[in-house]
Design an enzyme around this catalytic site. Structure first.
Site, PDB file in Angstrom:
ATOM      1  N   CYS A  86     -55.969   7.853 -63.295  1.00 56.57           N
ATOM      2  CA  CYS A  86     -56.103   9.311 -63.301  1.00 56.57           C
ATOM      3  C   CYS A  86     -54.848   9.968 -62.730  1.00 56.57           C
ATOM      4  O   CYS A  86     -53.801   9.925 -63.348  1.00 56.57           O
ATOM      5  CB  CYS A  86     -57.382   9.705 -62.559  1.00 56.57           C
ATOM      6  SG  CYS A  86     -57.900  11.392 -62.890  1.00 56.57           S
ATOM      7  N   HIS A 203     -61.875   6.241 -64.852  1.00 56.08           N
ATOM      8  CA  HIS A 203     -61.991   5.675 -63.503  1.00 56.08           C
ATOM      9  C   HIS A 203     -62.809   4.396 -63.510  1.00 56.08           C
ATOM     10  O   HIS A 203     -64.037   4.454 -63.364  1.00 56.08           O
ATOM     11  CB  HIS A 203     -62.691   6.673 -62.579  1.00 56.08           C
ATOM     12  CG  HIS A 203     -61.857   7.832 -62.193  1.00 56.08           C
ATOM     13  ND1 HIS A 203     -61.017   7.835 -61.109  1.00 56.08           N
ATOM     14  CD2 HIS A 203     -61.744   9.067 -62.739  1.00 56.08           C
ATOM     15  CE1 HIS A 203     -60.416   8.998 -60.998  1.00 56.08           C
ATOM     16  NE2 HIS A 203     -60.832   9.766 -61.971  1.00 56.08           N
ATOM     17  N   GLU A 205     -63.166   2.352 -61.155  1.00 57.04           N
ATOM     18  CA  GLU A 205     -63.807   2.168 -59.841  1.00 57.04           C
ATOM     19  C   GLU A 205     -65.095   2.970 -59.705  1.00 57.04           C
ATOM     20  O   GLU A 205     -65.864   2.768 -58.777  1.00 57.04           O
ATOM     21  CB  GLU A 205     -62.820   2.510 -58.721  1.00 57.04           C
ATOM     22  CG  GLU A 205     -62.621   3.995 -58.422  1.00 57.04           C
ATOM     23  CD  GLU A 205     -61.683   4.732 -59.383  1.00 57.04           C
ATOM     24  OE1 GLU A 205     -61.405   4.201 -60.483  1.00 57.04           O
ATOM     25  OE2 GLU A 205     -61.250   5.847 -59.048  1.00 57.04           O
TER      26      GLU A 205
END
Ligand SMILES: Nc1ncnc2c1ncn2[C@@H]1O[C@H](COP(=O)(O)OP(=O)(O)O)[C@@H](O)[C@H]1O
Lengths: 229, 80, 582, 80
Positions: A86, A203, A205
């Protein structure tokens, strides 16, 4: 695999990615403050998401000039894997580790949703956990994810297999309805030529454990551990 | 000494903001707007009093930070 | 003791005081306290401390009726935010606050600074903010201003919350013509702290340094009344109060720097500078500690030149905090704020005089006893009349206005039920990677970082019920919050509220307020669901027309196991659907 | 006809972007930058050929859309 996470003023996914890395590797990554110029010897450097310097001026522009980024660029040149997520992707393009630029979303609005992606190239430490053409879903949350590069650069990117992930529709088609931000060639994630650097807007994560309701990001981290241990 | 910097998108680079402004103007009933481009206007207040030195400094600032030369051009003017 | 500056400030008269919002009785009361004509700076301080916003003068007698205690309540109303025990040595800290008026004037910045303000209320107490919510009311969708207002407000909430890295996980949005000229923007923040690391605002320790941190002070949002003052208009362009602009990047640095300082033992007391800025923060810190404060205003970091003591004290510049440090900890604290590139200045000392003393350019601009500024603030028992009961309409007398599927279509397509996806997709609801459920369900669920527990959070109110029957409407809002929390599997713990009403000087409006409070109190008592913080926003009127009474409720509950959170989606075909309740 | 519009923050209004740019320039080693303000620069390509009519139109566009007059000022110039 040893990893380091770079922290800029305004980074805010640094903790999230470090938790995910800890789950994947069994130990905490090193957190490196942007003013430090001594970066530990690691196998993976992560430039996390967030709003470094508020994303003022241009997303990632000020962070790219940070002392630590000179070191990151040097490490990348000598082959250390670098992952930008990002805002991290924006910083890597501003630091010229990746070609092109990330501009304001075509819809002009910040956009937080889960998108469909196709894995374009599984031949890298970052994507080894996926199969080529695999369809996955990952969350995005950004205002400036509209990938731009001039025609020559786009051709070079495609010829060299540098696209890691593309935005697609749920059935894998590439069209405007599957492209959340107007990115050229529906680029969601991009390698450098040697595929040692990856920048991506989604993302992983945030899709790394059952509680997230989605674990499609986990193979990215597990694949890295597998490749770099 | 004051420097004004205009940072504009290179020709050929799509400008989503400009495009959106164009659309919005149209839907507000402003016809005859053929094209809209949005750039940045940065005003710098400098301690330097020598214009050549100032220009060199601002040029360096643009190259390093104020503009992304992959997509943007810049222009520097001095006032006062 | 008198002040020494008078020549440079306008002379204070009852007329001037009236322009600054003090009634004649309030002016008299001020003179009783000062025993002399106050200075202009002092008048400014009285006028903001005694404003409705700071003194709760119309609502205080009623707010006392709300139940605020329970075994798990660590700190109820009165501090920056409410604190509840969530077990394992941890606390949830939360509050809701309005930014209605500023958001109507400048929707993006008004909403953004509203989010910034409520975040500061929560991290001031030592909590890391883990979730934001918002409760929004707009006018009719076809009113010419509505689109502009809602798009600005939503972008402002996202612009601020996304940048500071706190997920915005839910909220509510309603439309009604009564909000055409008076939108409501209520923002709520929930934070997490250790129970032995909670920070309060009472100053202590005579001689301790008073420290200013954050952004510089400008002329932002100075008491609107300044404009009316003829003394100030000759230079109006320079001195006009300006809209506050939020700087979420600085707020993010301020959060990290404050939490870093809080991890040391340097802090005695801390308070954010919210409404009425340095005035209310310094007065409240001194008053709560029963002490005095002396400030050297020359030392206050300033963004603009030539600011007067009045302007410095009343500025509402954002992203600033006031801290009382333990003696000798200045260098430690300064190093932290330097690291985060924030302003840091020792601007004064705690004193034993019980007075607020303000000096600038070697002169004294204010020397007031602190206690009476707070204790003797006016309290009004405003006349009120109960809302006349409405006749019950039996369902049988309200026929379907058309074929059922058509009516259903109309309902789903109507502004109150239409999807809010376009709103919540502008908010980063996932940052923190602890979001279990965000917008789209009955309540948001956010994991307590590093544990299996989760907090459930909801905001609720149905203003048309409150308008029809304030008592039942107030009770219903609380009950709905309670139900939404239980619907995701949480045990409801406590609420915060945001009481948005019209002009309290009208007995009919005061009756709505009183009724809603009564209903809320009954529901809270019955459900053992205490109120731990809140905010009151009155005078939400345009052209004499008040908004619907809107007591927004923010509820918080706990789930011992985040993985057991229930969601609204049907999970599989063929499963039974049960209807429970009556 | 081409109109250039500069939209700048009113004096006294906080400019977080300008502030951050100033900090960044400083840490890049550019000293002597006393103040930085960031504004917008909007280029409009207009079908209108009469300057007075064009000015009136662009003025209206600024009031309605291009500038947020609560916190911003604007300036209109014509080129070519
Ligand atoms: N302003 C907002 N911000 C974030 N989420 C919102 C907002 N408004 C509505 N939502 C979400 O949209 C869903 C439906 O909203 P609404 O119809 O107002 O709530 P309710 O379910 O209480 O009737 C809820 O999940 C809520 O969290």
């Amino acid at each position: 695999m040893k990893a380091a996470v770079i922290v800029f003023p305004g980074s805010n996914c640094d903790r999230d990615v470090s938790v995910a890395l800890e789950h994947a590797t069994g130990h905490k990554p090193a957190m490196v403050w942007h003013r430090d110029s001594d970066l530990p010897q690691v196998d993976l450097i992560v430039v996390p998401g967030g709003f470094s310097y508020g994303d003022y001026l241009r997303s990632g522009a000020m962070a790219a000039q940070s002392p630590v980024m000179r070191e990151v660029v040097a490490r990348a040149k000598s082959g250390t894997r670098v992952l930008g997520i990002c805002n991290g992707f924006q910083i890597l393009t501003e630091a010229k580790l990746l070609p092109g630029a990330l501009m304001r979303n075509a819809g002009l609005k910040f956009l937080c949703r889960t998108v469909d992606l196709r894995v374009e190239n599984a031949d890298s430490a970052f994507t080894a956990g996926y199969a080529k053409d695999q369809l996955i879903r990952l969350p995005v949350a950004h205002h400036d994810g509209n990938y731009f590069a001039d025609a020559d650069t786009l051709a070079r990117i495609e010829d060299n297999g540098m696209v890691a992930f593309r935005y697609v529709t749920p059935d894998g088609a590439i069209d405007a309805s599957g492209n959340p931000n107007g990115s050229a060639n529906a680029v969601a994630g991009l390698f450098n030529e040697g595929r040692t650097v990856l920048g991506l807007m989604p993302h992983p994560e945030r899709a790394a454990e059952p509680l997230h309701g989605n674990t499609d990001g986990k193979p990215l981290l597990d694949g890295l551990v597998e490749a770099l241990s | 000494m004051k420097a004004n910097v205009h940072v504009t998108l290179k020709r050929g680079v799509l400008d989503p903001q400009g495009k959106a402004i164009g659309h919005a103007l149209q839907s507000l009933g402003f016809d005859g707007v053929d094209d809209v481009r949005q750039g940045k206007f940065i005003e710098l207040e400098l301690a330097e009093t020598d214009q050549d030195a100032a220009r060199a400094a601002v040029e360096a600032m643009c190259q390093k930070l104020l503009a992304n030369t992959v997509i943007e051009d810049y222009r520097i003017d001095f006032v006062g | 003791m008198t002040t020494t500056h008078q020549s440079k400030e306008p002379a204070v008269t009852p007329e001037l005081a009236a322009e600054y919002g003090l009634s004649l009785e309030e002016y008299q009361r001020m003179l009783d306290i000062t025993q002399r004509t106050p200075s202009f700076t002092e008048l400014g301080i009285f006028s903001v401390m005694w404003s409705e916003h700071c003194s709760y003068k119309s609502s205080r007698v009623w707010l006392k009726k709300l139940p605020t205690k329970a075994p798990h309540v660590i700190c109820g109303p009165g501090e920056n935010a409410g604190v509840i025990d969530i077990g394992d040595g941890q606390a949830a800290i939360f509050k809701m606050e309005s930014h209605n008026h500023p958001s109507f004037i400048e929707p993006y910045q008004g909403a953004a600074t509203g989010v910034g303000g409520i975040l500061r209320d929560v991290f001031t107490m030592g909590a890391r903010p883990i979730a934001n919510m918002n409760a929004l009311r707009f006018g009719s969708p076809d009113h010419p201003k509505t689109r502009h207002l809602i798009s600005g407000v939503v972008a402002g909430i996202g612009g601020y919350g996304n940048c500071v890295g706190v997920p915005t996980v839910g909220g509510e949005t309603n439309f009604h013509p009564s909000y055409n000229g008076n939108i409501l923007v209520n923002a709520m923040t929930v934070g997490l702290a250790d129970t032995d690391k909670i920070f309060y605002s009472a100053a202590a320790g005579v001689g301790n340094p008073v420290v200013y941190v954050g952004s510089k002070t400008g002329r932002d949002g100075i008491h609107g009344a300044t404009m009316a003052s003829t003394e100030f208009t000759e230079d109006s362009e320079e001195k006009r109060p300006t809209v506050q602009v939020g700087d979420p990047f600085t707020e993010k640095l301020l959060i990290e720097a404050c939490l870093e300082l809080m991890a040391t033992d340097a802090i005695v007391a801390i308070q954010d500078m919210g409404a009425a800025g340095l005035t209310s923060s310094s007065v409240e810190m001194a008053d709560k500690g029963g002490l005095g404060i002396e400030l050297d205003l020359d030392a206050v970091p300033q963004r603009e030149t030539g600011m007067s003591p009045y302007e410095i004290m009343l500025s509402e510049s954002q992203e600033r905090m006031l801290i009382v440090l333990k003696p000798g900890r200045e260098d430690l604290a300064k190093a932290i704020f330097d690291k985060w590139e924030l302003d840091f200045a020792v601007i004064g000392r705690v004193t034993d005089t019980g007075r607020l003393v303000l000096k600038m350019h070697g002169e004294t601009y204010c020397d007031l006893e602190v206690g009476p500024l707070v204790d003797r603030a006016p309290v009004y028992e405003r006349p009120w009349e109960p809302t006349p009961p409405q006749a019950d309409i039996p369902a049988s007398e309200a026929p379907l206005p058309g074929p059922a599927t058509e009516v259903l279509h109309r309902l789903i397509g109507g502004p109150d039920l239409a999807s809010r996806r376009w709103i919540w997709e502008q908010y980063d609801s996932q940052v923190g990677a602890d979001t279990v459920a965000a917008s789209g369900g009955d309540a948001a669920v956010v994991r307590v970082h590093g544990t299996n527990k989760a907090l459930a959070i909801t905001t609720d109110c149905t203003p048309r019920y409150c308008f029809a029957d304030p008592v039942r409407g107030g009770a219903q809002a609380v009950a709905e919050a309670w139900r939404n929390l239980t619907a995701v599997g949480a045990t409801p713990l406590a609420i915060t509220d945001n009481m948005n009403f019209g002009n309290p000087q009208k007995p009919r409006i005061m009756g709505q307020f009183a009724g809603c409070i009564q209903g809320m109190a009954e529901a809270c008592t019955t459900l053992e669901f205490p109120v731990v913080s809140g905010n009151v926003s009155l005078y939400n009127e345009t052209n004499g027309e008040g908004i619907l009474p809107t007591p927004a409720i923010g509820g918080v509950g706990i789930l011992p196991d985040a993985s057991l959170a229930a969601s609204v989606a049907f999970k599989a075909a063929g499963e039974a659907i049960l209807l429970i309740g009556d």
